[in-house]
Design an enzyme around this catalytic site. Sequence first.
Site, PDB file in Angstrom:
ATOM      1  CB  SER A  95      16.417 -43.400 -28.093  1.00 43.24           C
ATOM      2  OG  SER A  95      17.525 -42.891 -28.451  1.00 43.24           O
ATOM      3  CG  ASP A 232      21.430 -44.470 -22.191  1.00 43.00           C
ATOM      4  OD1 ASP A 232      22.262 -44.358 -22.597  1.00 43.00           O
ATOM      5  OD2 ASP A 232      20.500 -44.122 -21.592  1.00 43.00           O
ATOM      6  CG  HIS A 261      19.856 -46.117 -24.874  1.00 44.19           C
ATOM      7  ND1 HIS A 261      19.810 -44.821 -24.510  1.00 44.19           N
ATOM      8  CD2 HIS A 261      19.253 -46.098 -26.087  1.00 44.19           C
ATOM      9  CE1 HIS A 261      18.485 -44.521 -25.276  1.00 44.19           C
ATOM     10  NE2 HIS A 261      18.881 -45.071 -26.653  1.00 44.19           N
TER      11      HIS A 261
END
Length: 284
Positions: A95, A232, A261
């Site tokens: 991320s 995602d 994600h």
Amino acid sequence: MERQGKINIGGFELSYRCEGQGTPVLIIGSTIYYPRLFSAALREKLQLIFIDHRGFATAPAAYKPEDYTLERILDDTEAIRELLGLDKFVMLGHSGHAFLALEYAKKYPAHVQKVALFNSAPTNNQERQKQSIAYFLSAAEPERKKKFEQDIALLQEDIKRDPARRFVHMLIRMGPQSFYDYHIDAAPMWEGVTTNMPIIDYLWGKAFAQLDLRKSLASFDKSVLLGLGQHDYLVGPVDLWAGIENEAKQVKKVIFARSGHNPMYEEPELFDRTLFEWIEGRAL
């Protein structure tokens, strides 16, 4: 190597946690949150070394913006590497932490063998965020959108009740954008995680908005694994990375078809095999 401990830098208590055996993989972020995402099986093949940065560490009573610049956070990471005596290792960022992982490898390349980047957009600027919102609205199934609307409606009250954990509340309520299985409750993953909101706001709102991973990768000379979740919606679509293999020949892009994600959590067997075989130099 010590299995866990802390290092105090400028009043910030940065924790580290070493689990498993094999090639060392340094995972930057939170030593509470990230160990919950990776499988026990992966720890049988790789040594996972989780480290805090200042956004998720116990902080001094008062600190200033100059205490949490991007450069200071990268220097903290190097201080932890020195403390642990890491010689050759793989740097992993997930991320927003993908930006930190690559920036660290650029600033301190001597000991980094490879870099693994998962579930990040090329940048976190406002234009890209608008692209991801538009993608969710156009591509998500009606049931997912309905669940998101129900969950996000509760966010304001969450923040009002507990403003110091605004970042956590937001990610929990955005679960339908985060997971392939949009009924997953992320709250247990975040239980007990410290959040220093001025630092998190700076990193995600300013530092990561000014960086461009595509441009950085074009001039980066180490092997890179780029992992993306097909579902995602936080940082999608995966098309944001179209053509990266031509721009940066050292990049291997992998798309996890049944993940959002967090592919390490949603497709652990495929994720583990992909990461391990890439580290070992096997064809994917």
